[in-house]
Scaffold this active site. Structure first.
Site, PDB file in Angstrom:
ATOM      1  N   SER A 173       0.851  -1.183   0.000  1.00 40.56           N
ATOM      2  CA  SER A 173       0.000   0.000   0.000  1.00 40.56           C
ATOM      3  C   SER A 173       0.900   1.251   0.000  1.00 40.56           C
ATOM      4  CB  SER A 173      -0.961  -0.030   1.186  1.00 40.56           C
ATOM      5  OG  SER A 173      -2.037   0.850   1.002  1.00 40.56           O
ATOM      6  N   ASP A 427      -8.481  -5.700  -5.794  1.00 45.41           N
ATOM      7  CA  ASP A 427      -8.109  -4.578  -4.932  1.00 45.41           C
ATOM      8  C   ASP A 427      -8.508  -3.245  -5.552  1.00 45.41           C
ATOM      9  OD1 ASP A 427      -6.950  -2.873  -3.110  1.00 45.41           O
ATOM     10  OD2 ASP A 427      -4.884  -3.280  -3.744  1.00 45.41           O
ATOM     11  N   HIS A 452      -5.963  -6.733  -1.466  1.00 47.63           N
ATOM     12  CA  HIS A 452      -4.871  -5.793  -1.174  1.00 47.63           C
ATOM     13  C   HIS A 452      -3.631  -6.517  -0.649  1.00 47.63           C
ATOM     14  CE1 HIS A 452      -3.715  -1.652  -0.887  1.00 47.63           C
ATOM     15  NE2 HIS A 452      -3.535  -1.657   0.408  1.00 47.63           N
TER      16      HIS A 452
END
Length: 483
Positions: A173, A427, A452
């Site tokens: 991320s 995601d 994710h």
């Protein structure tokens, strides 16, 4: 308009008083899972003294940066696996990045998880770190990358046998963005990087992409589920405007506190739908909350269940949504009421990401009500900028990260090397990721059926074959980089 953040993850909140999605933020999530497994290896904390300002020669203030160090598998001269910490306590990311631990024995690697400045316990000015612009000004990705560079230098200098150890950096991320940036900016320190689910292009990605992917994830499980979600927004409105309507909604959703506005409830629901899509893993997890395997599937099964009366009233539509919400907020049955005002787990840095999204990382997110299951909400950059100035006395510069690191156009990344970009097609943040290989030294790998940064999680018997193969590809590339 977390993650987030978040997770880490980078996330958003909608403020209906100003048109559009205006505030990048972490979704409202419950506190750390009551079933969280805390790896003792992720409690081996150390600190190193860092300059508050690496980028000038005026401010001489210092602070203690926290990091986790493990040498269980390490042998002299072997690689250093370095996690570029993102927006939260570093042990949270350590607990949920099992891939590094899984492959470290094969490389006899040292493991380091570095905490990002202004998050967790690495606060340059303690409890006053967010109190005034003179302090918050040092919360930037550039300053954080310099912290990581000095930490690696410190490790190589102070641990015998590590002087010539190659460093491979990992991140997911926002941490994935930092992982890529670290290799870009400090190639003499970092041999290669894994940037998992890194929305490195999100600042210029079409704003409707995020909500479109969320909707596709739900459609993948049930078109009826999406139809009910779409109809619920107006159903909530119609109930809310009735005498005692907000009180009725408070009771239906079992909220801990009376609703002040209908927008508060809608905001909270958006957070839930987005979170479930972000962590739609194929096995039970406890990262954001205690969730079952394939949480969207369970959510939609509950929402479309025939046990509830036929859909012919607003209240029955809302009752179906309530039953689905229990998947995210009360899967274990231990939650007596829901708090729409929750600012998330204490381990995720809500305040810090609010500031960073107002400076380097304004990430547009909107909905059009056509390609997504949400109400029409445009992106309003000026309103967002005004919010940032009112909150932090700063205004966002969406062009800055592209000026600093490249990516606009994406082809100017071709001058970099040894960065793996991975994204899962489930995601929502993949919309802002690098999804096509620019040059062979910057492979972009798609994980079919992946949410994710699934590839960063520990191996699991229920992993899809796609992520197993991707991890094998990553290992081969790391072997090449450190050989």
């Amino acid at each position: 308009m977390k993650f987030f953040l978040t997770i880490y993850i980078l996330f958003i909140v909608y403020y209906p008083s100003i048109a559009g999605w205006i505030r990048p933020h972490h979704f409202n999530i419950i506190s750390r899972s009551i079933h969280d497994f805390h790896n003792d290896r992720c409690k081996q904390f150390h600190t190193v003294t860092q300059q508050v300002d690496h980028l000038s020669f005026v401010n001489k203030d210092t602070f203690q940066q926290r990091y986790i160090l493990n040498t269980d598998y390490w042998q002299n001269g072997r690689p250093i696996f370095f996690y570029a910490g993102n927006e939260g306590d570093i042990d949270l990311f350590c607990d949920n990045t099992g891939f590094m631990w899984d492959i470290a024995p094969n490389f006899n690697a040292m493991i380091i998880f570095a905490e990002h400045r202004y998050y967790g316990h690495s606060l340059p000015y303690g409890n006053q770190s967010y109190s005034k612009p003179e302090y918050t000004r040092y919360l930037t990705s550039e300053q954080s990358l310099a912290d990581y560079a000095y930490l690696i230098d410190y490790i190589r200098t102070n641990i015998k046998g590590a002087e010539q150890s190659s460093t491979i950096v990992f991140g997911g991320s926002y941490g994935g963005m930092l992982s890529a940036y670290f290799r870009m900016k400090y190639p003499h320190l970092v041999a290669g990087a894994l940037a998992a689910s890194a929305p490195i292009l999100q600042m210029s990605t079409p704003c409707e992409s995020f909500t479109r992917i969320i909707t596709q994830d739900f459609l993948r499980e049930s078109s009826s589920c999406v139809k009910i979600i779409r109809s619920s927004w107006h159903a909530i409105d119609r109930i809310g405007i009735l005498p005692g309507g907000r009180e009725r909604l408070t009771k239906l959703f079992k909220l801990c506190h009376p609703l002040k506005t209908i927008a508060e409830l809608k905001n909270w629901l958006f957070d839930i739908f987005a979170n479930i899509a972000v962590v739609d893993y194929p096995y039970p997890t406890s990262f954001l909350a205690d969730l079952p395997a394939f949480p969207i599937r369970i959510f939609c099964t509950n929402v479309t269940s025939s046990i509830i009366d036929e859909i012919n009233t607003d209240e029955e539509i809302v009752k179906r949504i309530v039953k689905g919400v229990n998947v995210f907020f009360n899967y274990t049955g231990h939650t007596e009421c829901f708090d729409t005002g929750s600012q998330g787990t204490p381990s995720l840095g809500i305040l810090g990401w609010s500031y960073q999204s107002c400076t380097e990382f304004p990430m547009p997110i909107c909905s059009n009500g056509i390609s997504d299951m949400f109400e029409i909400q445009p992106w309003n950059f000026q309103a967002f900028s005004d919010y940032c100035f009112a909150q932090w006395k700063v205004r966002p510069r969406s062009e800055w990260t592209f000026m600093e690191f490249g990516g606009k156009p994406i082809t100017n990344f071709r001058y970099y090397s040894n960065i793996i970009f991975t994204n899962g097609n489930l995601d929502p943040w993949s919309a802002g990721g690098v999804n096509s290989t620019i040059v062979s030294s910057l492979p972009a790998i798609l994980i079919t059926g992946g949410a994710h940064h699934l590839d960063l999680r520990a191996a699991n018997k229920d992993d899809p074959q796609s992520v197993i193969q991707v991890r094998q590809e990553i290992v081969k590339l790391i072997q090449k980089w450190v050989s």
